[in-house]
Design a protein around this motif. Structure first.
Motif, PDB file in Angstrom:
ATOM      1  N   LYS A 198       1.451   0.285 -16.850  1.00 44.46           N
ATOM      2  CA  LYS A 198       2.553   1.253 -17.016  1.00 44.46           C
ATOM      3  C   LYS A 198       3.341   1.424 -15.737  1.00 44.46           C
ATOM      4  N   LYS A 199       2.634   1.320 -14.605  1.00 42.39           N
ATOM      5  CA  LYS A 199       3.309   1.443 -13.302  1.00 42.39           C
ATOM      6  C   LYS A 199       4.062   0.166 -12.954  1.00 42.39           C
ATOM      7  N   GLY A 200       3.932  -0.843 -13.817  1.00 46.79           N
ATOM      8  CA  GLY A 200       4.681  -2.078 -13.598  1.00 46.79           C
ATOM      9  C   GLY A 200       3.913  -3.175 -12.885  1.00 46.79           C
ATOM     10  N   ARG A 201       2.611  -2.985 -12.687  1.00 50.00           N
ATOM     11  CA  ARG A 201       1.833  -4.022 -12.001  1.00 50.00           C
ATOM     12  C   ARG A 201       1.657  -5.233 -12.910  1.00 50.00           C
ATOM     13  N   LYS A 252       8.202 -11.569  -6.358  1.00 51.48           N
ATOM     14  CA  LYS A 252       8.669 -10.369  -7.049  1.00 51.48           C
ATOM     15  C   LYS A 252       7.542  -9.713  -7.853  1.00 51.48           C
ATOM     16  N   ILE A 253       6.326 -10.280  -7.735  1.00 55.43           N
ATOM     17  CA  ILE A 253       5.228  -9.799  -8.570  1.00 55.43           C
ATOM     18  C   ILE A 253       4.450  -8.676  -7.890  1.00 55.43           C
ATOM     19  N   PRO A 254       4.483  -7.467  -8.494  1.00 57.93           N
ATOM     20  CA  PRO A 254       3.742  -6.361  -7.904  1.00 57.93           C
ATOM     21  C   PRO A 254       2.271  -6.407  -8.318  1.00 57.93           C
ATOM     22  N   GLY A 255       1.381  -6.303  -7.337  1.00 54.40           N
ATOM     23  CA  GLY A 255      -0.049  -6.362  -7.618  1.00 54.40           C
ATOM     24  C   GLY A 255      -0.777  -5.112  -7.180  1.00 54.40           C
ATOM     25  N   GLU A 256      -1.903  -4.880  -7.800  1.00 57.42           N
ATOM     26  CA  GLU A 256      -2.732  -3.711  -7.509  1.00 57.42           C
ATOM     27  C   GLU A 256      -4.135  -4.199  -7.144  1.00 57.42           C
ATOM     28  N   VAL A 257      -4.726  -3.561  -6.133  1.00 57.77           N
ATOM     29  CA  VAL A 257      -6.090  -3.888  -5.738  1.00 57.77           C
ATOM     30  C   VAL A 257      -6.948  -2.650  -5.918  1.00 57.77           C
ATOM     31  N   LYS A 258      -8.068  -2.780  -6.618  1.00 55.04           N
ATOM     32  CA  LYS A 258      -8.988  -1.655  -6.778  1.00 55.04           C
ATOM     33  C   LYS A 258     -10.332  -2.013  -6.162  1.00 55.04           C
ATOM     34  N   ALA A 259     -10.716  -1.251  -5.147  1.00 51.95           N
ATOM     35  CA  ALA A 259     -12.004  -1.479  -4.487  1.00 51.95           C
ATOM     36  C   ALA A 259     -13.039  -0.498  -5.035  1.00 51.95           C
ATOM     37  N   TRP A 260     -13.066  -0.345  -6.344  1.00 52.96           N
ATOM     38  CA  TRP A 260     -13.975   0.611  -6.961  1.00 52.96           C
ATOM     39  C   TRP A 260     -15.383   0.058  -7.076  1.00 52.96           C
ATOM     40  N   ASN A 261     -16.338   0.966  -7.273  1.00 49.41           N
ATOM     41  CA  ASN A 261     -17.721   0.546  -7.486  1.00 49.41           C
ATOM     42  C   ASN A 261     -18.041   0.436  -8.964  1.00 49.41           C
ATOM     43  N   ARG A 262     -17.027   0.570  -9.803  1.00 48.64           N
ATOM     44  CA  ARG A 262     -17.251   0.392 -11.235  1.00 48.64           C
ATOM     45  C   ARG A 262     -16.124  -0.476 -11.786  1.00 48.64           C
ATOM     46  N   PRO A 263     -16.404  -1.182 -12.873  1.00 56.33           N
ATOM     47  CA  PRO A 263     -15.355  -2.019 -13.469  1.00 56.33           C
ATOM     48  C   PRO A 263     -14.193  -1.164 -13.963  1.00 56.33           C
ATOM     49  N   MET A 264     -13.018  -1.732 -13.957  1.00 57.39           N
ATOM     50  CA  MET A 264     -11.848  -1.018 -14.477  1.00 57.39           C
ATOM     51  C   MET A 264     -11.879  -1.056 -15.999  1.00 57.39           C
ATOM     52  N   SER A 265     -11.619   0.075 -16.613  1.00 55.81           N
ATOM     53  CA  SER A 265     -11.603   0.153 -18.071  1.00 55.81           C
ATOM     54  C   SER A 265     -10.221  -0.218 -18.588  1.00 55.81           C
ATOM     55  N   LYS A 266     -10.134  -0.344 -19.910  1.00 52.06           N
ATOM     56  CA  LYS A 266      -8.855  -0.622 -20.546  1.00 52.06           C
ATOM     57  C   LYS A 266      -7.852   0.472 -20.173  1.00 52.06           C
ATOM     58  N   TYR A 267      -8.330   1.722 -20.156  1.00 54.16           N
ATOM     59  CA  TYR A 267      -7.475   2.856 -19.792  1.00 54.16           C
ATOM     60  C   TYR A 267      -6.928   2.685 -18.377  1.00 54.16           C
ATOM     61  N   ASP A 268      -7.804   2.327 -17.436  1.00 54.21           N
ATOM     62  CA  ASP A 268      -7.380   2.134 -16.033  1.00 54.21           C
ATOM     63  C   ASP A 268      -6.327   1.034 -15.938  1.00 54.21           C
ATOM     64  N   GLY A 287       0.838  -1.201   0.000  1.00 55.33           N
ATOM     65  CA  GLY A 287       0.000   0.000   0.000  1.00 55.33           C
ATOM     66  C   GLY A 287       0.868   1.245   0.000  1.00 55.33           C
ATOM     67  N   GLY A 288       0.250   2.386   0.266  1.00 50.75           N
ATOM     68  CA  GLY A 288       1.019   3.629   0.255  1.00 50.75           C
ATOM     69  C   GLY A 288       1.127   4.174  -1.149  1.00 50.75           C
ATOM     70  N   PRO A 289       1.234   5.500  -1.273  1.00 53.34           N
ATOM     71  CA  PRO A 289       1.265   6.122  -2.593  1.00 53.34           C
ATOM     72  C   PRO A 289       2.490   5.697  -3.404  1.00 53.34           C
ATOM     73  N   GLY A 290       2.261   5.417  -4.676  1.00 57.64           N
ATOM     74  CA  GLY A 290       3.368   5.092  -5.567  1.00 57.64           C
ATOM     75  C   GLY A 290       3.898   3.683  -5.435  1.00 57.64           C
ATOM     76  N   GLN A 291       3.328   2.933  -4.501  1.00 61.34           N
ATOM     77  CA  GLN A 291       3.780   1.547  -4.309  1.00 61.34           C
ATOM     78  C   GLN A 291       2.698   0.597  -4.781  1.00 61.34           C
ATOM     79  N   PRO A 292       3.091  -0.605  -5.192  1.00 57.74           N
ATOM     80  CA  PRO A 292       2.045  -1.596  -5.470  1.00 57.74           C
ATOM     81  C   PRO A 292       1.307  -1.906  -4.171  1.00 57.74           C
ATOM     82  N   ASP A 293       0.061  -2.350  -4.266  1.00 60.01           N
ATOM     83  CA  ASP A 293      -0.696  -2.668  -3.060  1.00 60.01           C
ATOM     84  C   ASP A 293      -0.136  -3.901  -2.364  1.00 60.01           C
TER      85      ASP A 293
END
Length: 102
Positions: free
Chosen positions: A65-68, A43-59, A32-38
């Motif tokens: 791009k951040k390396g996730r 060695k695999i960096p992962g991201e978690v999104k707790a959004w109320n909408r699906p992630m788009s291709k752009y997201d 967690g924390g800004p700029g870090q993978p969640d």
């Protein structure tokens, strides 16, 4: 105004809580924390999104791009995002909650 601030703080807490739970479920170490993978699993960096909408291709592209290399989305992904990853980024894994979808 006070009440509104409290909800957003609680929301943040819940998001962090969700990130931690998902990191653990995927046997990753929560960062967690800004700029870090969640989380990082080995060695695999992962991201978690707790959004109320699906992630788009752009997201998704933004996270890649951040390396996730793994993205977990509470609300899943758009068809475009899934197709993009399957076609162009087979090295990246997408999870809708616990289910791998790409």
């Amino acid at each position: 105004a006070m009440r509104k601030r409290r909800t957003s703080r609680n929301l943040m807490k819940n998001v962090r809580f969700y990130e931690k739970i998902m990191a653990k479920k995927h046997r990753g170490r929560y960062l967690g924390g800004p700029g870090q993978p969640d989380y990082v699993r080995g060695k695999i960096p992962g991201e978690v999104k707790a959004w109320n909408r699906p992630m788009s291709k752009y997201d998704v592209k933004k996270e890649i791009k951040k390396g996730r290399k793994e993205i977990i989305s509470k609300s899943g992904f758009t068809k475009g995002a899934i197709d993009y990853v399957k076609k162009y980024r087979p090295d990246v894994k997408l999870f809708h909650k616990n289910k791998r979808i790409a």
